[in-house]
Motif scaffolding. Structure first.
Motif, short mmCIF file in Angstrom:
data_model
loop_
_atom_site.label_atom_id
_atom_site.label_comp_id
_atom_site.label_asym_id
_atom_site.label_seq_id
_atom_site.Cartn_x
_atom_site.Cartn_y
_atom_site.Cartn_z
N GLU A 98 0.83 -1.21 0.00
CA GLU A 98 0.00 0.00 0.00
C GLU A 98 0.86 1.27 0.00
N GLU A 99 1.97 1.24 0.75
CA GLU A 99 2.90 2.37 0.75
C GLU A 99 3.45 2.61 -0.64
N GLU A 100 3.90 1.54 -1.28
CA GLU A 100 4.46 1.67 -2.63
C GLU A 100 3.41 2.16 -3.62
N GLY A 154 3.52 14.45 -11.41
CA GLY A 154 4.02 14.67 -12.77
C GLY A 154 2.96 15.25 -13.69
N VAL A 155 1.76 14.70 -13.60
CA VAL A 155 0.67 15.20 -14.45
C VAL A 155 0.33 16.64 -14.10
N LEU A 156 0.20 16.93 -12.80
CA LEU A 156 -0.13 18.31 -12.38
C LEU A 156 1.00 19.28 -12.69
N PHE A 157 2.26 18.82 -12.63
CA PHE A 157 3.38 19.69 -12.99
C PHE A 157 3.27 20.11 -14.45
N LYS A 200 3.70 5.67 -5.69
CA LYS A 200 3.67 5.73 -7.15
C LYS A 200 2.53 6.60 -7.65
N ILE A 201 1.38 6.52 -6.99
CA ILE A 201 0.26 7.39 -7.36
C ILE A 201 0.63 8.85 -7.13
#
Length: 171
Positions: free
Chosen positions: A63-65, A76-79, A69-70
């Motif tokens: 769940e942490e990983e 990245g998308v918002l950047f 990753k999310i």
């Protein structure tokens, strides 16, 4: 129940810790950094850990990983989205360098916001062993002249008190 110990220690002053793990009392060649923030001041203190506990701290749950990753994907998308929108909405009369700088600031701000928002869920998704190690010692309070620790391990707390007897204070 945690044992609270308050000692006189100023910033940048070293604290004597026993050579055993703060969690399991095994010999401790590694360290874990405690971080406590009050206002604009952050106190960082390294406490000893055994090799097994240090490796447990480095393990991540599925769940942490997944959450990490999310968070990277959303960041990245918002950047890129923030960069594009800021470039389109800034007046063309400004030089391209200035427009790019403003767009990079907007994109960087969005990345920081997303990573900050995901920090707590990622921490909560840690394995129970990892959470137990993290909670074995905490900085309850600190000031410019004293720091209060809360230890879950009684053996470690006793040895810590023995090493720091001249610095002990009343809680």
């Amino acid at each position: 129940m945690a044992r609270r110990i308050k000692i006189k220690v100023r910033p940048q002053q070293t604290i004597a810790f026993p050579g055993i793990c703060v969690h399991c009392s095994q010999p401790a060649p590694e360290t874990m950094t405690l971080r406590q923030r009050f206002g604009r001041i952050t106190r960082l203190i390294d406490v000893p850990l055994c090799t097994r506990c240090a490796s447990e701290l480095n393990r991540r749950s599925a769940e942490e990983e997944r959450l990490q990753k999310i968070s990277w994907l959303v960041s990245g998308v918002l950047f890129l989205l923030g960069l594009a929108i800021a470039l389109l909405l800034t007046p063309p009369a400004l030089s391209f360098g200035l427009r790019l700088l403003l767009a990079l600031l907007v994109g960087g701000g969005l990345v920081a916001l997303v990573l900050w928002a995901f920090r707590k869920p990622i921490t909560n998704a840690a394995l129970p062993e990892k959470q137990a190690i993290r909670h074995s010692v905490t900085i309850d309070d600190f000031s410019w002249r004293a720091t209060t620790f809360a230890f879950e391990n009684d053996l470690f707390a006793d040895r810590f008190m023995e090493l720091n007897t001249p610095r002990l204070m009343e809680i």
